[in-house]
Scaffold this active site. Structure first.
Site, PDB file in Angstrom:
ATOM      1  N   SER A 196       1.097  -1.463   0.187  1.00  0.00           N
ATOM      2  CA  SER A 196       0.149   0.265  -0.411  1.00  0.00           C
ATOM      3  C   SER A 196       0.851   1.443  -0.549  1.00  0.00           C
ATOM      4  O   SER A 196       1.947   1.261   0.500  1.00  0.00           O
ATOM      5  CB  SER A 196      -1.330   0.209   0.896  1.00  0.00           C
ATOM      6  OG  SER A 196      -1.789   1.440   1.375  1.00  0.00           O
ATOM      7  N   ALA A 197       0.524   2.709  -0.553  1.00  0.00           N
ATOM      8  CA  ALA A 197       1.487   3.537  -0.768  1.00  0.00           C
ATOM      9  C   ALA A 197       1.560   4.601   0.271  1.00  0.00           C
ATOM     10  O   ALA A 197       1.947   5.022   0.583  1.00  0.00           O
ATOM     11  CB  ALA A 197       1.014   4.189  -1.915  1.00  0.00           C
ATOM     12  N   CYS A 318      -9.025   0.483  10.353  1.00  0.00           N
ATOM     13  CA  CYS A 318     -10.132  -0.476   9.971  1.00  0.00           C
ATOM     14  C   CYS A 318     -10.934  -0.700  10.595  1.00  0.00           C
ATOM     15  O   CYS A 318     -11.893  -1.329  10.390  1.00  0.00           O
ATOM     16  CB  CYS A 318      -9.904  -0.519   8.552  1.00  0.00           C
ATOM     17  SG  CYS A 318      -8.684  -0.812   7.979  1.00  0.00           S
TER      18      CYS A 318
HETATM   19  N1  PLP Z   1      -2.844  -4.807   5.746  1.00  0.00           N
HETATM   20  C1  PLP Z   1      -2.736  -4.573   6.195  1.00  0.00           C
HETATM   21  C2  PLP Z   1      -1.744  -5.150   7.322  1.00  0.00           C
HETATM   22  C3  PLP Z   1      -2.685  -3.151   6.700  1.00  0.00           C
HETATM   23  O1  PLP Z   1      -2.460  -2.150   7.520  1.00  0.00           O
HETATM   24  C4  PLP Z   1      -3.434  -2.598   6.480  1.00  0.00           C
HETATM   25  C5  PLP Z   1      -4.364  -1.194   6.323  1.00  0.00           C
HETATM   26  O2  PLP Z   1      -4.564  -0.698   7.795  1.00  0.00           O
HETATM   27  C6  PLP Z   1      -3.991  -2.996   4.970  1.00  0.00           C
HETATM   28  C7  PLP Z   1      -3.922  -4.238   4.266  1.00  0.00           C
HETATM   29  C8  PLP Z   1      -5.654  -2.060   3.784  1.00  0.00           C
HETATM   30  O3  PLP Z   1      -4.705  -1.192   3.133  1.00  0.00           O
HETATM   31  P1  PLP Z   1      -5.094   0.266   2.299  1.00  0.00           P
HETATM   32  O4  PLP Z   1      -5.639   1.095   3.347  1.00  0.00           O
HETATM   33  O5  PLP Z   1      -4.085   0.300   1.388  1.00  0.00           O
HETATM   34  O6  PLP Z   1      -6.193  -0.479   1.928  1.00  0.00           O
END
Ligand code: PLP
Length: 375
Positions: A196-197, A318
């Protein structure tokens, strides 16, 4: 303000902002168009893929840009499973974007086997191998936990899985590892890897999925055939070009940034206390620290810190609404501790002075809460 929630997101780097402005304003052309200025934009996207690929020890044609790592993980779990009759093995400490995909597959009839982390927070090759059999079609284990910072032995896991099920597709969520610790796809032995950016100084809403060459992945998003037909939709030029600029700069800063020494400021202060758990031990990323305070509430601790101008997290951004933390629960952390959990996370921009101020404030805030609540 002291910002210690970098695992949730990071401040955008100036080199990334420059790219956004450049490709939003002067070089706004559609990269699929045939005229020269558009072809120049296409070349910038190709160069960005080369940068991300080189950071993953991969080739540019193995990178697909997505709208975020959540999409990368959804793509991996939706399209990476070839043997529809096979079972899938997923760690119980995955980010929600993997975990919920696995739960959806389960609700549609796929056999999903969850593997708990051990007490140290690690998902071991042995435990993944024990859950794998000849019919295992897909395995997903997070590289670095977004909750505790524990780093899993992905190459050991890949080898253990392949010894039992040579055709299984192996995915790892590398969001919290990328640009911070070694992420070489050949060494890790994975087929799919998500990044992820915005965790590395880039824009929110941009991600990428490494797809090992030769792996037959159906497109997740069908349409105009962009990105070799694997992910249609006009490319997010601002997001992609700023992602590669930020990631390269972040990784360079990470080489000299001693995250472990900042983490130690907190573990020295809280590590010996019977009412505080430092979650996870062994091989860890220095960037993330999870602390659980017995009898307190994580939200209230975080509010107390915010009142002092210090922003910390409760766990995955999230899933702040999830009361008891799933990863900590799977590690065996009791409810009395788990509810009082906070996550502190650094970036190369974090200073020692900031960490020291925050550690002191955290002790004051929690001591005060103990006094007030009598717990
Ligand atoms: N995977 C992990 C381990 C993360 O920490 C996160 C974000 O909190 C994500 C996936 C999701 O990333 P994005 O915000 O780019 O969808």
């Amino acid at each position: 303000m002291i910002y210690l929630d970098n695992a949730a997101t990071t401040r955008i780097l100036p080199c990334a902002t420059e790219k956004i402005i450049r490709f939003a304003d002067k070089e706004y052309f559609n990269p699929s168009a045939g005229y020269a200025p558009a072809i120049a934009v296409r070349h910038e996207i190709d160069r960005s893929a080369e940068v991300i690929a080189s950071m993953l020890g991969a080739d540019a044609d193995e990178i697909v840009f997505t709208s975020c790592a959540t999409e990368s993980n959804n793509y991996a779990l939706s399209c990476g499973i070839k043997n529809k009759k096979g079972n899938i093995v997923v760690s119980a400490s995955e980010h929600a974007s993997v975990y919920e995909c696995a739960m959806r597959l389960r609700s549609r009839g796929t056999e999903v086997r969850f593997v708990d982390p051990d007490k140290t927070g690690h998902v071991t090759p042995e435990s993944v191998a024990a859950a794998t059999d000849r019919n295992t079609a897909f395995v997903s284990v997070i590289h670095c936990s977004n909750e505790t910072g524990t780093v899993n032995d992905i190459s050991g896991i890949s080898a253990a899985v392949r010894a039992v099920s040579p055709t299984a597709v192996i995915h790892s969520d590398g969001v919290q590892a990328f640009a911070k610790i070694r992420t070489d796809m050949h060494t890790l032995g994975v087929d799919l890897y998500s990044v992820s950016a915005h965790k590395v100084g880039g824009l929110k809403g941009v991600g990428a999925l490494f797809i090992r060459r030769g792996l037959n992945m159906q497109p997740f998003i069908a349409g105009g055939g962009q990105q070799s037909g694997r992910r249609s939709g006009t490319e997010n030029v601002c997001g992609i070009t700023s992602f590669s600029a930020a990631a390269a700069e972040y990784a360079k800063a990470a080489e000299t940034f001693d995250a472990h020494s900042l983490r130690k400021i907190f573990t020295d202060r809280f590590g010996g206390r019977a009412d505080v758990l430092v979650n996870g031990c062994g091989i860890l990323s220095g960037y993330i620290l999870s602390l659980s305070f017995k009898g307190l509430k994580g939200e209230i601790i975080a509010h107390g810190m915010e009142d002092r101008g210090i922003l910390i997290g409760l766990g995955s951004a999230c899933s702040t609404h999830v009361k008891a933390n799933r990863t900590l629960g799977a590690m065996g952390v009791g409810k009395d501790f788990a509810e009082g959990s906070v996550r502190i996370s650094f970036s190369p921009a974090t200073t020692r002075a900031e960490a020291e101020t925050a550690a002191e404030a955290l002790e004051e805030v929690t001591d005060e809460l103990h006094r007030k609540t009598g717990r």
